[in-house]
Design a protein around this motif. Structure first.
Motif, PDB file in Angstrom:
ATOM      1  N   PHE A   1       1.497  17.733-112.750  1.00 29.09           N
ATOM      2  CA  PHE A   1       0.361  18.291-112.016  1.00 29.09           C
ATOM      3  C   PHE A   1      -0.277  19.451-112.772  1.00 29.09           C
ATOM      4  O   PHE A   1      -1.503  19.598-112.753  1.00 29.09           O
ATOM      5  CB  PHE A   1       0.782  18.721-110.613  1.00 29.09           C
ATOM      6  N   CYS A   2       0.534  20.272-113.428  1.00 31.30           N
ATOM      7  CA  CYS A   2      -0.026  21.372-114.227  1.00 31.30           C
ATOM      8  C   CYS A   2      -0.904  20.830-115.352  1.00 31.30           C
ATOM      9  O   CYS A   2      -2.002  21.333-115.586  1.00 31.30           O
ATOM     10  CB  CYS A   2       1.094  22.237-114.801  1.00 31.30           C
TER      11      CYS A   2
ATOM     12  N   PHE B   1      -6.241  19.653-117.578  1.00 34.21           N
ATOM     13  CA  PHE B   1      -7.155  18.661-118.157  1.00 34.21           C
ATOM     14  C   PHE B   1      -8.467  18.606-117.379  1.00 34.21           C
ATOM     15  O   PHE B   1      -9.550  18.629-117.960  1.00 34.21           O
ATOM     16  CB  PHE B   1      -6.489  17.281-118.182  1.00 34.21           C
ATOM     17  N   VAL B   2      -8.372  18.560-116.049  1.00 37.10           N
ATOM     18  CA  VAL B   2      -9.582  18.506-115.228  1.00 37.10           C
ATOM     19  C   VAL B   2     -10.411  19.777-115.416  1.00 37.10           C
ATOM     20  O   VAL B   2     -11.644  19.726-115.487  1.00 37.10           O
ATOM     21  CB  VAL B   2      -9.221  18.290-113.743  1.00 37.10           C
TER      22      VAL B   2
ATOM     23  N   LEU C   1     -14.312  19.892-116.550  1.00 40.46           N
ATOM     24  CA  LEU C   1     -15.365  20.571-115.796  1.00 40.46           C
ATOM     25  C   LEU C   1     -16.103  21.572-116.676  1.00 40.46           C
ATOM     26  O   LEU C   1     -17.330  21.683-116.619  1.00 40.46           O
ATOM     27  CB  LEU C   1     -14.772  21.283-114.578  1.00 40.46           C
ATOM     28  N   GLY C   2     -15.346  22.317-117.487  1.00 40.90           N
ATOM     29  CA  GLY C   2     -15.978  23.266-118.404  1.00 40.90           C
ATOM     30  C   GLY C   2     -16.896  22.573-119.394  1.00 40.90           C
ATOM     31  O   GLY C   2     -18.019  23.019-119.630  1.00 40.90           O
TER      32      GLY C   2
END
Length: 161
Positions: free
Chosen positions: A50-51, A56-57, A61-62
């Motif tokens: 999950f980390c 990654f997400v 987004l950036g």
């Protein structure tokens, strides 16, 4: 004689990082021991997964925001109030923007509720030990809510100063 450029009133990089880390990690760190206890040994393997997923997400987004700034510099340079909605609108159209905005509002409502319950439980535990009168968690939730509501009327954390 030239006028000195006016300085924008904005959050510094350090203060922005502080607010983001406090928001994202605060409740997660409080809930982590219980979450690991509930998942057992599987939780030890799920946590790094999950980390990595969240990291990654966040990079995606950036990068999506950088693409928007490069392609439409006049519209997206500077202050933007709803970046997730704008990214979704440009990639999925107006319907995607509306769905994203609804999801963000649901997430904010849910996390605010969790924070209020945590704060109220902690304050109620301290007050019940110290005070002679009895305040329940329900009373404390109302008091905490009344104290926090005026802060929600501010546009952003920079308006707090």
């Amino acid at each position: 004689m030239e006028e000195a450029p006016q300085r924008k009133k904005a959050l510094s990089m350090g203060m922005t990082a502080f607010f983001l880390i406090a928001q994202m990690a605060g409740a997660g760190f409080l809930a982590l021991p219980r979450a690991l206890a509930n998942t057992g040994w599987l939780g030890i393997f799920m946590l790094p997964l999950f980390c990595f997923s969240v990291g990654f997400v966040g990079t995606r987004l950036g990068k999506s925001w950088v693409i928007l700034e490069e392609r439409w510099p006049k519209e997206y340079k500077g202050r933007v109030r709803q970046p997730y909605k704008l990214i979704a609108e440009r990639s999925m159209g107006p319907f995607g923007g509306r769905v994203t905005q609804i999801l963000v509002l649901v997430k904010l409502f849910g996390s605010s509720t969790v924070h209020m319950i945590l704060i109220s439980e902690m304050v109620a535990a301290v007050v019940q030990e110290q005070a002679e009168f009895c305040l329940t968690k329900c009373h404390v939730i109302l008091i905490v809510g009344a104290i926090l509501i005026p802060l929600t009327w501010l546009g952003s954390p920079k308006d707090l100063w």
